[in-house]
Design an enzyme around this catalytic site. Structure first.
Site, PDB file in Angstrom:
ATOM      1  N   ASP A   1     -10.943  84.318 -65.405  1.00 31.27           N
ATOM      2  CA  ASP A   1     -10.801  82.891 -65.662  1.00 31.27           C
ATOM      3  C   ASP A   1     -11.100  82.638 -67.129  1.00 31.27           C
ATOM      4  OD1 ASP A   1     -10.344  80.235 -64.939  1.00 31.27           O
ATOM      5  OD2 ASP A   1     -11.526  80.447 -63.105  1.00 31.27           O
TER       6      ASP A   1
ATOM      7  N   HIS B   1      -6.320  78.160 -73.202  1.00 32.56           N
ATOM      8  CA  HIS B   1      -7.292  77.852 -72.148  1.00 32.56           C
ATOM      9  C   HIS B   1      -7.555  79.038 -71.228  1.00 32.56           C
ATOM     10  CE1 HIS B   1      -7.693  73.426 -72.679  1.00 32.56           C
ATOM     11  NE2 HIS B   1      -6.606  73.637 -73.395  1.00 32.56           N
TER      12      HIS B   1
HETATM   13  C1  GDG Z   1      -7.572  76.195 -66.843  1.00 37.60           C
HETATM   14  C2  GDG Z   1      -8.100  77.618 -66.989  1.00 37.60           C
HETATM   15  C3  GDG Z   1     -10.229  76.711 -67.929  1.00 37.60           C
HETATM   16  C4  GDG Z   1     -10.047  71.449 -58.321  1.00 37.60           C
HETATM   17  N1  GDG Z   1      -9.757  71.047 -57.069  1.00 37.60           N
HETATM   18  C5  GDG Z   1      -9.800  69.708 -57.060  1.00 37.60           C
HETATM   19  C6  GDG Z   1     -10.138  69.281 -58.354  1.00 37.60           C
HETATM   20  N2  GDG Z   1     -10.284  70.364 -59.109  1.00 37.60           N
HETATM   21  C7  GDG Z   1     -10.681  70.334 -60.513  1.00 37.60           C
HETATM   22  C8  GDG Z   1     -12.030  70.981 -60.738  1.00 37.60           C
HETATM   23  C9  GDG Z   1     -11.951  71.316 -62.232  1.00 37.60           C
HETATM   24  C10 GDG Z   1     -10.471  71.617 -62.424  1.00 37.60           C
HETATM   25  O1  GDG Z   1      -9.765  71.060 -61.318  1.00 37.60           O
HETATM   26  C11 GDG Z   1     -10.190  73.121 -62.444  1.00 37.60           C
HETATM   27  O2  GDG Z   1     -10.619  73.626 -63.645  1.00 37.60           O
HETATM   28  P1  GDG Z   1     -10.918  75.189 -63.838  1.00 37.60           P
HETATM   29  O3  GDG Z   1     -11.505  75.383 -65.194  1.00 37.60           O
HETATM   30  O4  GDG Z   1     -11.851  75.643 -62.771  1.00 37.60           O
HETATM   31  O5  GDG Z   1      -9.547  75.976 -63.621  1.00 37.60           O
HETATM   32  P2  GDG Z   1      -7.967  75.818 -64.054  1.00 37.60           P
HETATM   33  O6  GDG Z   1      -7.307  74.697 -63.356  1.00 37.60           O
HETATM   34  O7  GDG Z   1      -7.379  77.164 -63.770  1.00 37.60           O
HETATM   35  O8  GDG Z   1      -7.971  75.512 -65.636  1.00 37.60           O
HETATM   36  C12 GDG Z   1      -9.614  77.639 -66.874  1.00 37.60           C
HETATM   37  C13 GDG Z   1      -9.571  75.334 -67.881  1.00 37.60           C
HETATM   38  O9  GDG Z   1      -8.152  75.430 -67.947  1.00 37.60           O
HETATM   39  C14 GDG Z   1     -10.052  74.457 -69.036  1.00 37.60           C
HETATM   40  O10 GDG Z   1      -9.878  75.072 -70.281  1.00 37.60           O
HETATM   41  O11 GDG Z   1     -11.615  76.582 -67.655  1.00 37.60           O
HETATM   42  O12 GDG Z   1     -10.107  78.950 -67.051  1.00 37.60           O
HETATM   43  O13 GDG Z   1      -7.511  78.485 -65.999  1.00 37.60           O
HETATM   44  O14 GDG Z   1     -12.282  70.222 -63.007  1.00 37.60           O
HETATM   45  O15 GDG Z   1     -13.057  70.114 -60.377  1.00 37.60           O
HETATM   46  N3  GDG Z   1     -10.287  67.980 -58.696  1.00 37.60           N
HETATM   47  C15 GDG Z   1     -10.094  67.055 -57.706  1.00 37.60           C
HETATM   48  N4  GDG Z   1      -9.765  67.412 -56.434  1.00 37.60           N
HETATM   49  C16 GDG Z   1      -9.607  68.702 -56.060  1.00 37.60           C
HETATM   50  O16 GDG Z   1      -9.316  68.996 -54.900  1.00 37.60           O
HETATM   51  N5  GDG Z   1     -10.256  65.758 -58.001  1.00 37.60           N
END
Ligand code: GDG
Length: 446
Positions: free
Chosen positions: A353, A156
């Site tokens: 990312d 990921h």
């Molecule tokens: C890894 C990889 C890759 C965030 N704050 C809150 C909240 N979130 C949710 C967001 C989003 C998720 O968490 C974060 O996803 P990301 O993709 O931005 O980042 P990582 O957590 O680092 O994920 C990344 C991913 O895996 C998938 O393959 O894209 O690059 O590092 O959905 O909305 N959700 C809630 N409250 C919050 O305060 N409910």
């Protein structure tokens, strides 16, 4: 249809449904809705010693099988090698990576324990899909247990150039471990090229041909519907009222040093210092739920961000205007969707990312009649898929300030022209399509 075995460091709580579950859990659940599946991994709990056999919970066609980790294994495998060694290295931050031989041994030991606990549960025709950097050696450990099933691995997070990755002690073993998988998936073509080069350098040219990019997506329709409902709800109404007509900039990130938050705050400070017309006309909300709070780098990041918030608000605030609102608590997913729809600008500037789902969620949340603009790091895996975004170098606060000014002053026609193709692309390459294409490859069909 073959049974699907999902192996991931964390297994979602079976009671957690829809709105509260993470994006990956929702995506996978939809994709596996019509097949038998087993979800295997760590329970999230620690015990005196790592359990030898998993606890199982059934929910329809889906079975959850989880292991508690021993305290020492948790420290070495999870907090140590996964979070303090592999996470920074894979995000190109070698300077932050700590290496300890004991942690590495603990990491391998937990992968071996997972394989030993999983192997007896496997049927010959099962498809096994392992997720993320916690599980590089799982495939080879399963082979050692005599498993002959098709094995897939999806990373990921980014995979850096070989020259950087090979600085990590024992990196050759980790790369060689990956050769045990039949399908090796990464997020972007750049990651795929880096990983192929690494496999070739470690004498695994045949495995290099099994590497492919499968960019992850979100359930865009679902998120749009969530945003449409939330914008009519009380919580969004209260928040809108508090803005008293000011344009909203929104950022949503786990509080992590890969997300570029200090540079982003500095960039917003530069916007207020250099583009004075925005003073008192814009509010920036940053939601940054604390993660991995027990790791030193994360504690010092938190302190640094507290200082930035104090500095910016101290210098720029008016009695009736707080330019930067900052929360380290998580908010519910519907609330997030409503806030994103309300925001004129989505500000997403990770230093690196794998993909970044927040950028895709921001696009999906927008009002098709009056969408906002997205300011996005060129180093997010999502950047090539979101050409309508204003791309910035996340290390350059001035560039962030200039892009914010452009986004805040962008005419509606330009916002529409930039947003429409991104929204279409988001719907076409969603989470379900991502799952199905990986599973097809695992079945040997793609
Ligand atoms: C890894 C990889 C890759 C965030 N704050 C809150 C909240 N979130 C949710 C967001 C989003 C998720 O968490 C974060 O996803 P990301 O993709 O931005 O980042 P990582 O957590 O680092 O994920 C990344 C991913 O895996 C998938 O393959 O894209 O690059 O590092 O959905 O909305 N959700 C809630 N409250 C919050 O305060 N409910």
């Amino acid at each position: 249809m073959n049974r699907l075995i999902i192996v991931a460091n964390r297994v979602p709580n079976p009671r957690e449904r829809g709105a509260t579950a993470g994006g990956l859990a929702v995506a996978l659940r939809e994709a596996i809705a019509h097949r038998q599946a087993l979800w295997f991994g760590w329970s999230g709990q620690t015990a005196e010693a790592t359990a030898a056999a998993p606890a199982e919970t059934r929910q329809g066609r889906l079975t959850y099988a989880t292991l508690d980790l021993g305290e020492e294994d948790y420290r070495r495998y999870y907090r140590g090698f996964a979070n303090a060694t592999l996470w920074p290295t894979l995000h190109y931050r070698l300077g932050l990576a700590q290496f300890s031989r004991e942690d590495y041994i603990g990491y391998r030991k937990v992968n071996a324990a997972f394989a030993a606990a999983l192997a007896p549960l496997l049927r010959p025709s099962d498809l096994v899909w392992a997720h993320d950097f916690h599980l590089f050696p799982l495939g080879s450990e399963l082979r050692r247990q005599g498993c002959r099933q098709r094995l897939g691995f999806f990373l990921h997070v980014p995979f850096p150039p070989y020259g950087l990755f090979s600085a990590l002690p024992r990196s050759g073993e980790l790369i060689t471990d990956l050769a045990a998988y039949d399908v090796i998936g990464v997020q972007t073509e750049d990651d795929a090229a880096n990983l192929r080069a690494a496999l070739i350098a470690e004498n695994q040219p045949e495995a290099a041909t099994r590497v492919a990019a499968y960019p992850i997506g979100i359930n865009a329709e679902g998120f749009t519907a969530l945003a449409e409902r939330a914008i009519l709800g009380q919580e969004t109404a209260r928040f809108r009222q508090s803005l008293v007509g000011r344009a909203l900039v929104i950022g949503v990130d786990r509080l992590d040093y890969t997300k570029g938050l200090p540079q982003r705050f500095c960039g917003y400070g530069q916007l207020l210092a250099r583009f004075r017309q925005h003073l008192s006309r814009v509010t920036y909300l940053q939601v940054a739920p604390v993660s991995r709070g027990d790791v030193a780098e994360y504690r010092s990041l938190r302190k640094e961000l507290d200082e930035w918030v104090g500095r910016i608000n101290g210098q720029q605030a008016e009695p009736d205007w707080v330019p930067l609102r900052y929360m380290t608590r998580a908010v519910s997913r519907p609330t997030l969707a409503g806030f994103m729809r309300l925001a004129r600008v989505g500000l997403v500037t990770p230093l690196r990312d794998g993909m970044n789902l927040v950028a895709k969620e921001y696009v999906a949340a927008q009002d098709p009649e009056d969408p906002g603009a997205l300011v996005l790091s060129r180093f997010a895996g999502a950047a090539p898929q979101l050409p309508g975004a204003l791309l910035v170098n996340p290390l350059d606060p001035d560039e962030i300030a200039e892009a914010l000014d452009q986004a805040l002053t962008m005419p509606r026609e330009e916002r529409l022209a930039r947003w429409r193709p991104m929204a279409e692309e988001g719907r076409a390459s969603g989470a379900r399509a991502w799952c199905l294409s990986f599973i097809a490859a695992l079945e040997g069909g793609g």
